[in-house]
Design a protein around this motif. Structure first.
Motif, short mmCIF file in Angstrom:
data_model
loop_
_atom_site.label_atom_id
_atom_site.label_comp_id
_atom_site.label_asym_id
_atom_site.label_seq_id
_atom_site.Cartn_x
_atom_site.Cartn_y
_atom_site.Cartn_z
N PHE A 62 0.87 -1.17 0.00
CA PHE A 62 0.00 0.00 0.00
C PHE A 62 0.91 1.22 0.00
O PHE A 62 1.80 1.31 0.85
CB PHE A 62 -0.90 0.00 1.24
N THR A 63 0.68 2.15 -0.94
CA THR A 63 1.65 3.23 -1.06
C THR A 63 1.00 4.57 -1.38
O THR A 63 -0.11 4.64 -1.95
CB THR A 63 2.72 2.86 -2.14
N CYS A 64 1.69 5.62 -1.00
CA CYS A 64 1.28 6.99 -1.33
C CYS A 64 2.53 7.87 -1.28
O CYS A 64 3.39 7.69 -0.42
CB CYS A 64 0.22 7.49 -0.34
N GLY A 65 2.62 8.78 -2.25
CA GLY A 65 3.79 9.66 -2.30
C GLY A 65 3.85 10.33 -3.66
O GLY A 65 2.87 10.32 -4.41
N PRO A 66 5.00 10.91 -4.01
CA PRO A 66 5.13 11.55 -5.31
C PRO A 66 4.91 10.53 -6.43
O PRO A 66 5.25 9.34 -6.28
CB PRO A 66 6.58 12.05 -5.32
N HIS A 67 4.35 11.00 -7.56
CA HIS A 67 4.01 10.07 -8.64
C HIS A 67 5.22 9.31 -9.16
O HIS A 67 5.09 8.15 -9.57
CB HIS A 67 3.28 10.81 -9.76
N GLY A 68 6.40 9.94 -9.18
CA GLY A 68 7.60 9.24 -9.64
C GLY A 68 7.88 8.01 -8.80
O GLY A 68 8.19 6.92 -9.31
N LEU A 69 7.72 8.16 -7.50
CA LEU A 69 7.94 7.03 -6.58
C LEU A 69 6.87 5.96 -6.80
O LEU A 69 7.16 4.76 -6.86
CB LEU A 69 7.92 7.52 -5.13
N LEU A 70 5.62 6.40 -6.93
CA LEU A 70 4.52 5.43 -7.11
C LEU A 70 4.71 4.65 -8.42
O LEU A 70 4.42 3.45 -8.48
CB LEU A 70 3.17 6.15 -7.11
N HIS A 71 5.19 5.35 -9.44
CA HIS A 71 5.47 4.70 -10.72
C HIS A 71 6.50 3.58 -10.51
O HIS A 71 6.31 2.43 -10.95
CB HIS A 71 6.00 5.76 -11.70
N ALA A 72 7.58 3.91 -9.81
CA ALA A 72 8.65 2.91 -9.59
C ALA A 72 8.14 1.74 -8.75
O ALA A 72 8.46 0.57 -9.02
CB ALA A 72 9.84 3.59 -8.90
N ILE A 73 7.33 2.04 -7.74
CA ILE A 73 6.82 0.97 -6.87
C ILE A 73 5.85 0.08 -7.65
O ILE A 73 5.85 -1.15 -7.51
CB ILE A 73 6.17 1.56 -5.60
N SER A 74 5.04 0.69 -8.52
CA SER A 74 4.09 -0.13 -9.28
C SER A 74 4.85 -1.02 -10.27
O SER A 74 4.45 -2.17 -10.49
CB SER A 74 3.04 0.73 -9.98
N ASP A 75 5.94 -0.52 -10.87
CA ASP A 75 6.76 -1.39 -11.75
C ASP A 75 7.32 -2.57 -10.94
O ASP A 75 7.29 -3.72 -11.39
CB ASP A 75 7.93 -0.59 -12.34
N PHE A 76 7.84 -2.24 -9.75
CA PHE A 76 8.39 -3.28 -8.86
C PHE A 76 7.33 -4.36 -8.61
O PHE A 76 7.58 -5.56 -8.70
CB PHE A 76 8.83 -2.63 -7.55
N ALA A 77 6.11 -3.91 -8.27
CA ALA A 77 5.04 -4.86 -7.93
C ALA A 77 4.59 -5.66 -9.15
O ALA A 77 4.40 -6.88 -9.07
CB ALA A 77 3.86 -4.09 -7.33
N ARG A 78 4.43 -4.97 -10.29
CA ARG A 78 3.93 -5.67 -11.49
C ARG A 78 4.90 -6.77 -11.92
O ARG A 78 4.50 -7.88 -12.24
CB ARG A 78 3.71 -4.67 -12.63
#
Ligand SMILES: Cc1cc2nc3c(=O)[nH]c(=O)nc-3n(C[C@H](O)[C@H](O)[C@H](O)COP(=O)(O)OP(=O)(O)OC[C@H]3O[C@@H](n4cnc5c(N)ncnc54)[C@H](O)[C@@H]3O)c2cc1C
Ligand code: FES
Length: 268
Positions: free
Chosen positions: A194-210
């Motif tokens: 579960f995440t929240c923060g700047p979009h750049g970070l969320l982008h990187a975390i979603s790549d990690f998860a996918r």
């Protein structure tokens, strides 16, 4: 649409440019879920006309008294006006709005916060603690003074990261996530993010998860106008897949969404 009046209980600067405001709300304000937001009139004057969306940092209920908390940064006109509101000022808000976080039973929730994005995750961590659920909280910020709320994080395992190394790991919270994932031997069947923060970070975390098939929910913070699904002003672009071509409204189908299907590169 649940429009309620509210009054400022307290409003103070916790660190340079970052404020915590507590608003008393009536009983008609429904018990919110972590990740939901309110659309807030930021001042008593007609200007600024548009409400501003804010995630809830917390919700308290004592007898007949209900209050919500918002942790916000001064970034422009509306937030500047909100920062000047004093105890007793009457405002109003619409909410709780949108979809919040939905932790699954029997999975370890890994909360990943970047800077000010910690607000809805603090709320989530308190709910998890109330339910006696173990969780991991990874919190990254520029410096130790930006780590709002760390003392609030109890009942879970906390790891900190700062860009300047003033406390915790020196580097990105994404590095902490990689270390946590491999070090604790989580799997997509045993943990979720579960995440929240700047979009750049969320982008990187979603790549990690996918890439690893991990369930991952992110709270988005794009521009909004009506906040209730009427203006089509907050479309979320999705990656190619079963849902591509559909633009869910962030205010009603979010702000918490499956991060792995969001097309972060096209998000405004
Ligand atoms: C669901 C949701 C939850 C949010 N939760 C929080 C929160 O908990 N704490 C917090 O500080 N902020 C939060 N925001 C962002 C907050 O709504 C904006 O910072 C605020 O509306 C800015 O208003 P302003 O008049 O001060 O700035 P403006 O003068 O309107 O804009 C100043 C700068 O902020 C950017 N901006 C404006 N609106 C947004 C927006 N909605 N999202 C991101 N950037 C924006 C503009 O592009 C511009 O660069 C949230 C946004 C959404 C959609
Ligand atoms: S802000 Fe109007 S539809 Fe979302």
């Amino acid at each position: 649409m649940n429009l309620v009046s509210c009054s400022v209980v307290s409003n103070h600067e916790v660190s340079a440019g970052n404020f915590l405001i507590t608003l008393q709300v009536p009983r008609s304000f429904a018990r919110p879920q972590p990740g939901q937001f309110v659309h807030l009139r930021v001042g008593e004057d007609i200007e600024p006309l548009l409400r501003r969306p804010y995630s809830l940092e917390g919700f308290t209920e004592r007898g007949a008294l209900r209050a919500v908390r918002v942790y916000f940064s001064v970034v422009g006109r509306g937030s500047g006006v909100l920062a000047r509101q004093e105890k007793g000022t009457k405002l109003d808000l619409i909410g709780p709005l949108g979809i919040g976080f939905t932790p699954r039973p029997r999975r370890v929730p890994i909360l990943v916060a970047g800077g000010r994005g910690v607000a809805p995750l603090l709320f989530l961590s308190r709910r998890l603690r109330e339910r006696k659920r173990p969780y991991v909280f990874l919190f990254g910020a520029r410096s130790r003074t930006d780590l709002y709320g760390v003392r609030e994080i109890r009942g879970g395992r906390l790891h900190l990261a700062t860009d300047d190394g003033s406390i915790g790991y020196e580097g990105s919270v994404l590095d902490l996530l990689e270390r946590e994932w491999t070090g604790a031997r989580h799997t997509p069947l045993t943990a979720e993010i579960f995440t929240c923060g700047p979009h750049g970070l969320l982008h990187a975390i979603s790549d990690f998860a996918r890439e690893r098939g991990i369930r991952c929910e992110a709270s988005l913070e794009g521009p909004m106008a009506c906040g209730v699904g009427a203006c089509r002003g907050c479309p979320v672009p999705l990656l190619p897949g079963p849902d591509s071509g559909r633009y869910p409204a962030m205010c009603v189908e979010g702000p918490v969404m499956d991060a792995t299907i969001v097309d972060w590169a096209r998000l405004p």
